[in-house]
Design a protein around this motif. Structure first.
Motif, PDB file in Angstrom:
ATOM      1  N   ASN A 128       0.834  -1.203  -0.061  1.00 29.29           N
ATOM      2  CA  ASN A 128      -0.097   0.110  -0.130  1.00 29.29           C
ATOM      3  C   ASN A 128       0.952   1.231   0.119  1.00 29.29           C
ATOM      4  O   ASN A 128       2.068   1.228   0.224  1.00 29.29           O
ATOM      5  CB  ASN A 128      -0.901   0.022   1.121  1.00 29.29           C
ATOM      6  CG  ASN A 128      -0.450  -0.065   2.581  1.00 29.29           C
ATOM      7  OD1 ASN A 128       0.429   0.592   2.900  1.00 29.29           O
ATOM      8  ND2 ASN A 128      -0.560  -1.294   3.003  1.00 29.29           N
ATOM      9  N   ILE A 129       0.324   2.445  -0.388  1.00 28.94           N
ATOM     10  CA  ILE A 129       0.965   3.488  -0.548  1.00 28.94           C
ATOM     11  C   ILE A 129       0.832   4.416   0.732  1.00 28.94           C
ATOM     12  O   ILE A 129      -0.090   4.432   1.498  1.00 28.94           O
ATOM     13  CB  ILE A 129       0.376   4.373  -1.501  1.00 28.94           C
ATOM     14  CG1 ILE A 129       0.381   3.823  -2.951  1.00 28.94           C
ATOM     15  CG2 ILE A 129       1.033   5.982  -1.525  1.00 28.94           C
ATOM     16  CD1 ILE A 129      -0.430   4.524  -4.130  1.00 28.94           C
ATOM     17  N   ARG A 130       2.127   4.679   1.384  1.00 28.78           N
ATOM     18  CA  ARG A 130       2.075   5.271   2.632  1.00 28.78           C
ATOM     19  C   ARG A 130       3.022   6.624   2.513  1.00 28.78           C
ATOM     20  O   ARG A 130       3.349   7.210   3.652  1.00 28.78           O
ATOM     21  CB  ARG A 130       2.737   4.366   3.643  1.00 28.78           C
ATOM     22  CG  ARG A 130       2.024   3.284   4.192  1.00 28.78           C
ATOM     23  CD  ARG A 130       0.933   3.645   4.887  1.00 28.78           C
ATOM     24  NE  ARG A 130      -0.013   2.553   5.462  1.00 28.78           N
ATOM     25  CZ  ARG A 130      -0.649   2.624   6.527  1.00 28.78           C
ATOM     26  NH1 ARG A 130      -0.911   3.728   7.109  1.00 28.78           N
ATOM     27  NH2 ARG A 130      -1.349   1.518   7.092  1.00 28.78           N
ATOM     28  N   HIS A 131       3.359   6.798   1.208  1.00 27.92           N
ATOM     29  CA  HIS A 131       4.584   7.987   1.066  1.00 27.92           C
ATOM     30  C   HIS A 131       4.171   9.066  -0.053  1.00 27.92           C
ATOM     31  O   HIS A 131       3.915   8.233  -0.971  1.00 27.92           O
ATOM     32  CB  HIS A 131       5.599   7.281   1.429  1.00 27.92           C
ATOM     33  CG  HIS A 131       6.854   8.627   0.780  1.00 27.92           C
ATOM     34  ND1 HIS A 131       7.116   9.679   1.654  1.00 27.92           N
ATOM     35  CD2 HIS A 131       7.874   8.409  -0.007  1.00 27.92           C
ATOM     36  CE1 HIS A 131       8.250  10.157   1.294  1.00 27.92           C
ATOM     37  NE2 HIS A 131       8.739   9.454   0.174  1.00 27.92           N
ATOM     38  N   MET A 132       4.344  10.203   0.231  1.00 28.20           N
ATOM     39  CA  MET A 132       4.228  11.062  -0.897  1.00 28.20           C
ATOM     40  C   MET A 132       5.329  12.290  -0.643  1.00 28.20           C
ATOM     41  O   MET A 132       5.446  12.449   0.487  1.00 28.20           O
ATOM     42  CB  MET A 132       3.142  11.767  -1.072  1.00 28.20           C
ATOM     43  CG  MET A 132       2.602  12.323  -2.317  1.00 28.20           C
ATOM     44  SD  MET A 132       3.176  14.138  -2.404  1.00 28.20           S
ATOM     45  CE  MET A 132       2.177  14.812  -1.239  1.00 28.20           C
ATOM     46  N   ALA A 133       6.182  12.569  -1.705  1.00 30.39           N
ATOM     47  CA  ALA A 133       6.936  13.615  -1.522  1.00 30.39           C
ATOM     48  C   ALA A 133       6.906  14.847  -2.418  1.00 30.39           C
ATOM     49  O   ALA A 133       6.373  14.702  -3.696  1.00 30.39           O
ATOM     50  CB  ALA A 133       8.328  12.975  -1.750  1.00 30.39           C
TER      51      ALA A 133
END
Length: 268
Positions: A128-133
């Motif tokens: 799952n997606i847990r990070h955005m920058a």
């Protein structure tokens, strides 16, 4: 306030190719398609919209992200108090957009949705997606914006960087760790491990059994260089940098994990 990042828009000439990559290797499920050829995917929590380019719209690549909100009137009140020059605009709504849009202090577009970005009620699965920058020139101002307007928190990792005199900041919403990195303008970027894109730059998956991913991903998808901040200085939240077929960068983390709230880590 209970606001969460739950949407990511990627502009591509070939959404079908990207959809096949993310459904095959990261188990994303298809939510639907548009007549224009857009495809929406989900990991059970995020709406990842792969959209065809429109005339005068964003350039190819990772475009913008979106925040689920409870009440747009509360956001309007917070904007009036903390960012009076920022207006809320209408968006198309539906499966591939939010209902509203704002722009942060660097002009980065943020979609807003009171309708959960049309995501069905489902449990988040692995991976799952847990990070955005994002990459921006004024990190503290951006962090303050997301804290004041959306109620995000500054996690421990960010405070340590602040105390060390480093410009990188982090914001956390309880589900996603958002890195606020320094702008790439005027810097030489190693395209084998980084993207020179300012604004939304990359995102990150939490995965189980990293070795299986490293052996199963297509040749050329994984960065061949050490994924470190500097020689001998490893990154704190991700073990590997990967690229999709359009060369959009994203991170993989298993044991390091992402600090999704103050001293709260999401790890496999």
């Amino acid at each position: 306030m209970d606001a969460h990042i739950r949407y990511l828009a990627i502009v591509s000439e070939r959404p079908e190719t990207l959809a096949q990559f993310y459904t095959t290797y990261f188990s994303l499920r298809e939510l639907g398609r548009s007549d224009e050829g857009d495809i929406a995917l989900t990991d059970g929590f995020y709406n990842v919209s792969l959209v065809k380019p429109r005339p005068g719209a964003d350039e190819i690549g990772i475009s913008h992200f979106g925040i689920e909100i409870d009440d747009v009137r509360e956001i309007e009140a917070r904007l009036e108090e903390f960012a009076p020059k920022s207006d809320i605009q209408q968006e198309e709504g539906g499966l591939f957009h939010g209902e509203y849009r704002v722009f942060d202090p660097n002009g980065v577009a943020v979609s807003l949705s009171e309708r959960h970005f049309n995501l069905p009620a489902a449990e988040r699965h692995m991976p799952n997606i847990r990070h955005m920058a994002m990459c921006v020139p004024n990190n503290d101002r951006v962090l303050d914006y997301y804290r004041n307007v959306f109620g995000f928190r500054e996690p421990g990792n960010s405070r340590k960087l602040r105390e060390a005199g480093l410009p990188v900041r982090w914001a956390a919403d309880g589900s996603t760790a958002m890195a606020i990195l320094t702008s790439h303008k005027g810097r030489v970027v190693n395209e084998e491990t980084e993207s020179s894109r300012d604004g939304v730059n990359h995102f990150g998956f939490l995965v189980k059994d990293m070795d299986s991913y490293l052996t199963s991903l297509p040749k050329g998808a994984i960065s061949e260089r050490d994924y470190n901040v500097a020689p001998g200085v490893p990154r704190s939240s991700a073990e590997f940098r990967v690229f999709d077929p359009d060369r959009n960068p994203f991170d993989l983390s298993e044991t390091k994990g992402y600090e999704v709230d103050v001293d709260v880590f999401a790890r496999a």
